[in-house]
Motif scaffolding. Structure first.
Motif: not given
Length: 324
Positions: A34-49, A310-314
């Motif tokens: 049961r997750q409580t907090v998720i980290g945001l990382n630029f590598v996830e942008v790589y997969f999305r793009r 926000d992550l992708e745009s810096g």
């Protein structure tokens, strides 16, 4: 059912969809979290793009999170129900309210570290740790260059390096980020949008250059990072936010006997003992103040599209998380 962020095609942040997906029971060696907090990382942008291709659609996004073990499968001895745990860089799908995960890739969260801190620091902190302590032999007094010093990995690296007596020259793209990087502990900050990086680094080092240059930006900066190195220096490329770097011909390295490497975290945490040793060292650094694990931005889970914009745009500095 869990709420899970998935993509059905590559594209802009708007391709992210929050969908209800069955979780199922944990199999052998697995737990249900049961997750409580998720980290945001630029590598996830790589997969999305599609910079890093995925095996097929729909594909769950996410690499890092913290949460509570709700159920364990057969043969699980590493954790128990009720444990607070975190993970990074294993099976994708961290952008979720619940999920299944391999028990042997989970790390226990110490009592003095919050879920928000853990989700902010595990992936970025383990990355900063192997860059700082394992990829290049660094000693107190050494000077290194870190591109994107105000980013999530950058701020952890800079603070930790300062505590170890290693001098970091940081690069940024805005004056706001320059102030953030100075506060983190950079001995000098270069605005790469306005200054010649190679010239500035050699001026700051009295012509000696740096022992290592750490670069996750890629195409736009790798050449400048290479130019900043002193004799027998090492270029450490660990990302390509601006695109694929142009090839480096080995003969170019000869005049200064340079080294080039592209390390990845899974190689440095391949075994459970390696993972636990690295995580223990990281959490100790959080506990003694060498690493500031507080997230700089906290988004609601439903605001994942804006968070990735926000992550992708810096626009983010330091760590950012999604709170469930």
């Amino acid at each position: 059912m869990a709420r899970v962020v998935r993509i059905h095609e590559y594209g802009k942040p708007e391709v992210l969809r929050i969908e209800e997906v069955p979780v199922g029971r944990p199999g052998p060696g697995e737990v249900r979290l049961r997750q409580t907090v998720i980290g945001l990382n630029f590598v996830e942008v790589y997969f999305r793009r599609g910079t890093f291709p995925v095996p097929g659609f729909p594909w769950p996004i996410g690499n890092e999170a913290a949460g509570i073990v709700d159920e364990i499968g057969a043969n699980v001895t590493e954790v128990k129900v009720g444990d607070r745990v975190a993970y990074a860089d294993g099976p994708h799908g961290a952008y979720a309210t619940e999920r299944l995960y391999p028990a042997d890739r989970l790390v226990p969260i110490p009592d003095n570290v919050s879920d928000e801190q853990a989700a902010s620091v595990v992936l970025k902190g383990l990355t900063a740790r192997y860059l700082l302590k394992e990829v290049v032999p660094l000693s107190p007094g050494d000077t290194v260059l870190f591109q994107a010093a105000a980013g999530g990995v950058g701020t952890i690296f800079v603070r930790w390096a300062r505590a170890l007596g290693i001098r970091v020259i940081g690069t940024v793209s805005t004056e706001e980020k320059a102030a953030f990087a100075r506060e983190a502990g950079c001995v000098a900050v270069i605005d790469r949008s306005r200054e010649s990086l190679g010239d500035r680094v050699h001026a700051l080092t009295e012509g000696r250059g740096v022992k290592a240059a750490f670069d996750s930006i890629g195409r736009d900066t790798v050449r400048a990072s290479l130019a900043s190195l002193g004799p027998r220096g090492t270029l450490v490329v660990f990302g390509k936010a601006s695109g694929e770097p142009e090839p480096i011909v080995p003969f170019e390295l000869a005049p200064r006997s340079l080294f080039v490497t592209w390390p990845i975290l899974p190689v440095y945490t391949a075994s459970r003992s390696q993972l636990l040793t690295a995580a223990s060292d990281l959490f100790a650094a959080v506990g003694n103040g060498h690493v500031d694990a507080r997230p700089n931005r906290v988004y609601a889970f439903d605001d994942v599209v804006q968070a990735q914009r926000d992550l992708e745009s810096g626009r983010t500095m330091g760590a950012a998380v999604l709170r469930i």
